[in-house]
Write an enzyme that holds these catalytic residues in place. Structure first.
Site, PDB file in Angstrom:
ATOM      1  N   CYS A  12      -4.090  -1.799  -2.647  1.00  0.00           N
ATOM      2  CA  CYS A  12      -4.127   0.061  -2.393  1.00  0.00           C
ATOM      3  C   CYS A  12      -5.413   0.092  -3.257  1.00  0.00           C
ATOM      4  O   CYS A  12      -4.913  -0.502  -4.659  1.00  0.00           O
ATOM      5  CB  CYS A  12      -2.998   0.625  -3.105  1.00  0.00           C
ATOM      6  SG  CYS A  12      -3.006   2.541  -3.062  1.00  0.00           S
ATOM      7  N   ASN A  13      -6.453   1.182  -3.354  1.00  0.00           N
ATOM      8  CA  ASN A  13      -7.101   0.560  -4.817  1.00  0.00           C
ATOM      9  C   ASN A  13      -6.816   1.889  -5.561  1.00  0.00           C
ATOM     10  O   ASN A  13      -6.475   1.579  -6.954  1.00  0.00           O
ATOM     11  CB  ASN A  13      -8.199   1.532  -3.932  1.00  0.00           C
ATOM     12  CG  ASN A  13      -9.326   1.140  -3.690  1.00  0.00           C
ATOM     13  OD1 ASN A  13     -10.475   0.092  -3.921  1.00  0.00           O
ATOM     14  ND2 ASN A  13      -8.862   0.401  -2.022  1.00  0.00           N
ATOM     15  N   THR A  14      -5.798   2.773  -4.877  1.00  0.00           N
ATOM     16  CA  THR A  14      -5.459   3.701  -6.366  1.00  0.00           C
ATOM     17  C   THR A  14      -4.459   3.283  -7.204  1.00  0.00           C
ATOM     18  O   THR A  14      -4.497   3.465  -8.406  1.00  0.00           O
ATOM     19  CB  THR A  14      -4.646   4.854  -5.536  1.00  0.00           C
ATOM     20  OG1 THR A  14      -5.626   5.536  -4.347  1.00  0.00           O
ATOM     21  CG2 THR A  14      -4.645   6.219  -6.209  1.00  0.00           C
ATOM     22  N   TYR A  35      -0.960   8.619  -2.848  1.00  0.00           N
ATOM     23  CA  TYR A  35      -1.309   8.243  -4.006  1.00  0.00           C
ATOM     24  C   TYR A  35      -1.718   8.835  -5.206  1.00  0.00           C
ATOM     25  O   TYR A  35      -2.126   9.419  -5.940  1.00  0.00           O
ATOM     26  CB  TYR A  35      -0.896   7.086  -3.802  1.00  0.00           C
ATOM     27  CG  TYR A  35       0.399   5.845  -4.275  1.00  0.00           C
ATOM     28  CD1 TYR A  35       1.809   6.266  -3.642  1.00  0.00           C
ATOM     29  CD2 TYR A  35       0.585   4.904  -4.728  1.00  0.00           C
ATOM     30  CE1 TYR A  35       2.596   6.102  -3.280  1.00  0.00           C
ATOM     31  CE2 TYR A  35       1.920   4.116  -4.949  1.00  0.00           C
ATOM     32  CZ  TYR A  35       3.188   4.137  -3.972  1.00  0.00           C
ATOM     33  OH  TYR A  35       4.092   4.016  -3.827  1.00  0.00           O
ATOM     34  N   GLY A  36      -2.765   8.927  -3.832  1.00  0.00           N
ATOM     35  CA  GLY A  36      -5.204   9.174  -4.163  1.00  0.00           C
ATOM     36  C   GLY A  36      -4.604  10.645  -5.364  1.00  0.00           C
ATOM     37  O   GLY A  36      -5.061  11.125  -5.675  1.00  0.00           O
ATOM     38  N   GLU A  47      -2.301   8.941   8.426  1.00  0.00           N
ATOM     39  CA  GLU A  47      -0.977   8.730   7.292  1.00  0.00           C
ATOM     40  C   GLU A  47      -0.642   9.718   9.096  1.00  0.00           C
ATOM     41  O   GLU A  47       0.253   9.331   9.231  1.00  0.00           O
ATOM     42  CB  GLU A  47      -0.376   9.527   6.071  1.00  0.00           C
ATOM     43  CG  GLU A  47      -0.803   8.049   4.782  1.00  0.00           C
ATOM     44  CD  GLU A  47      -0.165   7.480   4.720  1.00  0.00           C
ATOM     45  OE1 GLU A  47       1.096   7.347   5.709  1.00  0.00           O
ATOM     46  OE2 GLU A  47      -0.518   5.945   5.592  1.00  0.00           O
ATOM     47  N   ASP A  72       1.111  -1.230  -0.029  1.00  0.00           N
ATOM     48  CA  ASP A  72       0.339  -0.245   0.133  1.00  0.00           C
ATOM     49  C   ASP A  72       0.506   1.456   0.198  1.00  0.00           C
ATOM     50  O   ASP A  72       2.037   1.361   0.072  1.00  0.00           O
ATOM     51  CB  ASP A  72      -0.384   0.028   0.869  1.00  0.00           C
ATOM     52  CG  ASP A  72      -1.601   1.406   1.510  1.00  0.00           C
ATOM     53  OD1 ASP A  72      -2.573   1.657  -0.041  1.00  0.00           O
ATOM     54  OD2 ASP A  72      -1.977   2.088   2.610  1.00  0.00           O
ATOM     55  N   SER A  73       0.836   2.841  -0.039  1.00  0.00           N
ATOM     56  CA  SER A  73       1.195   3.611  -0.406  1.00  0.00           C
ATOM     57  C   SER A  73       1.375   3.623   1.312  1.00  0.00           C
ATOM     58  O   SER A  73       2.179   4.578   1.471  1.00  0.00           O
ATOM     59  CB  SER A  73      -0.249   4.578  -0.309  1.00  0.00           C
ATOM     60  OG  SER A  73      -0.942   5.092   0.312  1.00  0.00           O
ATOM     61  N   CYS A 131     -10.974   2.190  -0.356  1.00  0.00           N
ATOM     62  CA  CYS A 131     -10.290   2.784  -0.211  1.00  0.00           C
ATOM     63  C   CYS A 131      -9.512   2.247   1.397  1.00  0.00           C
ATOM     64  O   CYS A 131      -9.997   2.103   2.038  1.00  0.00           O
ATOM     65  CB  CYS A 131      -9.769   4.825   0.301  1.00  0.00           C
ATOM     66  SG  CYS A 131      -7.448   4.863   0.783  1.00  0.00           S
ATOM     67  N   THR A 132      -8.135   0.928   1.055  1.00  0.00           N
ATOM     68  CA  THR A 132      -7.895   0.533   2.371  1.00  0.00           C
ATOM     69  C   THR A 132      -7.772   0.936   3.674  1.00  0.00           C
ATOM     70  O   THR A 132      -7.363   1.356   4.991  1.00  0.00           O
ATOM     71  CB  THR A 132      -6.796   0.066   1.760  1.00  0.00           C
ATOM     72  OG1 THR A 132      -5.344   0.267   1.419  1.00  0.00           O
ATOM     73  CG2 THR A 132      -7.186  -1.274   0.659  1.00  0.00           C
ATOM     74  N   HIS A 133      -7.437   2.701   3.170  1.00  0.00           N
ATOM     75  CA  HIS A 133      -6.872   3.256   4.770  1.00  0.00           C
ATOM     76  C   HIS A 133      -8.645   3.599   5.421  1.00  0.00           C
ATOM     77  O   HIS A 133      -8.630   4.374   5.973  1.00  0.00           O
ATOM     78  CB  HIS A 133      -7.001   5.252   4.412  1.00  0.00           C
ATOM     79  CG  HIS A 133      -5.188   5.144   3.877  1.00  0.00           C
ATOM     80  ND1 HIS A 133      -4.618   4.119   3.054  1.00  0.00           N
ATOM     81  CD2 HIS A 133      -4.204   5.631   4.632  1.00  0.00           C
ATOM     82  CE1 HIS A 133      -3.432   4.610   2.632  1.00  0.00           C
ATOM     83  NE2 HIS A 133      -2.853   5.564   3.823  1.00  0.00           N
TER      84      HIS A 133
END
Ligand code: DGL
Length: 274
Positions: free
Chosen positions: A70-72, A39-40, A155, A7-8, A189-191
């Protein structure tokens, strides 16, 4: 060999958490590109370059199969990596994303046929969810809302603070204003599962909120059942390796918190992807 999870930043931990509870015996290597998150808001080309660097790093460290958690990255880099890069750099290894399994699952949830997507600006502009869902369920209407501030909140460990309420409410209201019959929302979004306490505060209880972790874990179980040649290459000795591109002490503290009871200790190593 390992199952790699990329993931980012910290978001992929919401996927790893579920992988560890559904498939605990396998060995895992997690990589968060925290130094370059989010990254988004980045271009297709940049997300592709960063993701390819991460994939190469994970392969070099023994990953047999990588989940782009990570979806992005799944929206902007997965297809090119699968079609163009993999045959050249690692034939026989696999890279899988998180969008397709989430799109497949949506048919089990919506009754009104109106589905909301909360995601990064990059995932929204790729229209990947709309395309994937409509391939499988042409009658479902998909409404999207970009939430550019949500990943930075996570983040920076501000996702449970008072400031988060403003941005969470704003995006939820914008999504629901597009169609009041939306009955299912994918946290694409995994966040975002880390923001669930705030999300639940501003959403009607009748609206189902779908986090991707269990869906991706179930889909990987199914994949490994169907691909015994890949499964046979995966080692099972309960190893968990954590890598970050930023300060490892910070990563350890936050990652430990985000992983909940699924892991006791995290001692990450800092790596460079360039
Ligand atoms: N967790 C990533 C996703 O699922 C966040 C991307 C970002 O860094 O903006 O899209």
């Amino acid at each position: 060999m390992y199952i790699g999870v990329f993931d980012s930043g910290y978001g992929g931990l919401t996927i790893l958490r579920e992988l560890l509870s559904f498939l605990p015996d396998y060995d895992y290597i997690y990589l968060g590109d925290n130094a370059r998150a989010p990254y988004g808001t980045r271009s297709f080309e940049t997300v592709y370059q960063y993701t390819l660097q991460a994939v190469k790093k994970l392969f070099s460290l023994g990953a047999q199969l990588i989940i782009l958690a990570c979806n992005t990255a799944s929206a902007k880099a997965l297809r090119t990596i699968q079609q163009k890069d993999l045959p050249r750099i690692a034939p026989g290894r696999r890279v899988l994303g998180v969008i397709r399994p989430s799109a497949e699952a949506i048919g089990n949830y919506t009754k009104t046929g109106k589905v909301g997507i909360l995601a990064t600006p990059g995932t929204v502009s790729s229209r990947s969810y709309e395309l994937e869902i409509n391939k499988l369920y042409p009658e479902v209407e998909v409404y999207q809302q970009a939430c550019p501030m949500w990943v930075p909140l996570v983040e920076n460990d501000e996702h449970l603070g008072d400031g988060a309420d403003y941005f969470v409410r704003k995006c939820i209201d914008s999504l629901l204003s597009q169609n009041s019959d939306i009955d299912t929302i994918i946290l694409a979004c995994t966040h975002y599962p880390l923001l669930l306490p705030k999300i639940n505060k501003y959403l009607d209880k009748n609206i189902k909120v779908i986090s991707q972790g269990p869906i991706v874990a179930y889909s990987l179980m199914d994949y490994l059942d169907r691909h015994s040649e890949i499964d046979a290459k995966l080692s099972r000795s309960n190893k968990r390796i954590f890598l970050t591109t930023d300060v490892s002490e910070d990563f350890d503290i936050k990652a430990r918190k985000f992983m909940g009871s699924t892991i006791d200790e995290i001692h990450s190593q800092k790596v460079s992807l360039v």
